[in-house]
Enzyme design. Structure first.
Site, short mmCIF file in Angstrom:
data_model
loop_
_atom_site.label_atom_id
_atom_site.label_comp_id
_atom_site.label_asym_id
_atom_site.label_seq_id
_atom_site.Cartn_x
_atom_site.Cartn_y
_atom_site.Cartn_z
N ARG A 199 0.86 -1.19 0.00
CA ARG A 199 0.00 0.00 0.00
C ARG A 199 0.89 1.24 0.00
NH1 ARG A 199 -4.01 -2.55 4.67
NH2 ARG A 199 -4.24 -4.56 3.60
N HIS A 220 -10.20 -7.98 -0.99
CA HIS A 220 -9.74 -7.14 0.13
C HIS A 220 -9.80 -5.66 -0.24
CE1 HIS A 220 -7.93 -8.19 4.10
NE2 HIS A 220 -7.67 -6.90 4.12
N ARG A 274 -21.16 1.21 -3.20
CA ARG A 274 -21.40 2.60 -2.78
C ARG A 274 -22.87 3.01 -2.95
NH1 ARG A 274 -17.09 1.42 -1.46
NH2 ARG A 274 -15.08 2.47 -1.79
N GLY A 285 -17.57 -2.40 3.41
CA GLY A 285 -16.31 -2.00 4.00
C GLY A 285 -16.20 -0.50 4.15
#
Length: 386
Positions: free
Chosen positions: A167, A278, A313, A332
């Site tokens: 990341r 993920h 969303r 999430g």
């Protein structure tokens, strides 16, 4: 913007961006490497088109589902996300209560900032526990025993993090489960006084569930070191079978993207799977979750409960996933935007928005119940034609 004026998840995302220091917002928002999978989760959802049934005669939509014998009014699980306490003090409790209020399930992460026992006692809603297989089998058993004793009814085993994802936003910000203090981060915090007062000045949140495996007074740096040291890149299906044997309730494997692994999960005694990449935070370039649902559902959907996460969303996104074969979705970032924007009010608003959008989409689609959704209601470039 007042929280009640937020009309969609994008509004809550913008409120969260304004309230959080940059390093914290980028931890929430970011993904691995070039963030291709993060974007693909969204673009693949956008490629799914609805085929509505007109004059269907439904006054309202029934969003209720039953998962592992427990009834939900809304077909969603507020997903297991770690380090939520850096967005808002006691965020895990806030999210659990918001899920209960919305009739959704809540999954508590191993890396939560509230203990298993605290969350278990704080809500009577449907509660699941997510296990990261850190440490040895004694650690796993101890965590599962605590979860069962605290009233968590379902286990979600996450298997797609054998090593940390690359990341790059977090690396640039020198963030890795703990914040490195620099003049820039101090200035950034001072420019966000609401967050500073609510979170930072009250003490950096710790991974409360892991304290007993380090020492009771361990700070976030020591606990973060434990999580880095005790990962299992060599995790095997034998380990999965051992965890299955430790847990007596419903058991899900999270991180499945292929039909082959879905079948293996079934063979290992799983009751369900979570189709997940993920959120793009691990393997960049992985297939999007929405395009993985139908082939997996065709292969094992009659024998496994199928959930999916990845970029939801809108209520329309949820309906697309259910149409393609998911039994429910895992949320999430969407509820995290809410809790980061305005705590309890923001978390509740996020779920309210998604529930209202899901019901509206169902009526416009001409389908009165999520139980009767099918691939016939959608068209997608990657859809299997019958």
């Amino acid at each position: 913007m007042n929280i009640d004026a937020a009309i969609n998840i994008h509004d809550l995302r913008e409120l969260a961006r304004r309230r959080l220091p940059r390093v914290i917002y980028e931890y929430l928002e970011g993904a691995a490497e070039d963030e291709v999978t993060l974007r693909r989760n969204r673009s693949s959802l956008d490629e799914v088109e609805f085929i509505p049934r007109i004059v269907a005669g439904h006054k309202k939509a029934d969003l209720g589902v039953t998962l592992f014998g427990e009834s939900l009014a809304f077909p969603a699980v507020v997903g297991p996300t770690g380090m939520n306490g850096i967005f808002h003090r006691h965020a895990d409790l806030v999210l659990a209560r918001a899920a209960e209020q919305a009739g959704a399930a809540f999954a508590l992460a191993t890396a939560s900032n509230e203990s298993i026992e605290t969350v278990g006692a704080a809500t009577r809603g449907v509660k699941w526990f997510q296990l990261y297989p850190w440490g040895d089998r004694k650690v796993w058993r101890r965590l599962l025993d605590r979860a069962a004793a605290a009233g968590f009814t379902c286990l979600v085993l996450t298997v797609d993090t054998p090593v940390p994802g690359n990341r790059e936003r977090d690396r640039r910000n020198r963030f890795a489960h703990d914040v490195t203090i620099s003049p820039r981060t101090v200035l950034d915090g001072l420019l966000h006084p609401g967050w500073l007062w609510n979170v930072w000045l009250k003490g950096v949140p710790r991974f409360e569930n892991l304290l007993e495996f380090v020492h009771p007074a361990a700070d976030i740096h020591e606990i973060a070191a434990f999580t880095r040291k005790h990962r299992h890149p060599d995790l095997s299906w034998d380990d999965v079978a051992a965890i299955r044997a430790m847990w007596k309730g419903p058991f899900l494997i999270k991180g499945v993207l292929s039909v082959q692994d879905a079948r293996q999960a079934l063979n290992m005694g799983a009751d369900g799977i979570v189709i997940s990449n993920h959120g793009g935070r691990q393997l960049d370039g992985a297939v999007s979750t929405i395009q993985s649902i139908e082939p997996i559902a065709d292969a094992v959907g009659k024998r496994l409960t199928i959930l999916a996460d990845g970029g939801f969303r809108r209520g329309a996104d949820i309906v697309k996933a259910l149409s393609l074969g998911a039994n429910a979705v895992v949320l999430g970032r969407a509820p995290l935007y809410g809790v980061a924007a305005a705590g309890a009010a923001g978390a509740a608003r996020a779920l309210q928005i998604l529930e209202e959008e899901t019901a509206r989409t169902m009526i416009l689609l001409g389908c009165g119940s999520v139980k009767t959704l099918s691939p016939d209601y959608v068209s997608a470039p990657y859809q299997q034609r019958r």
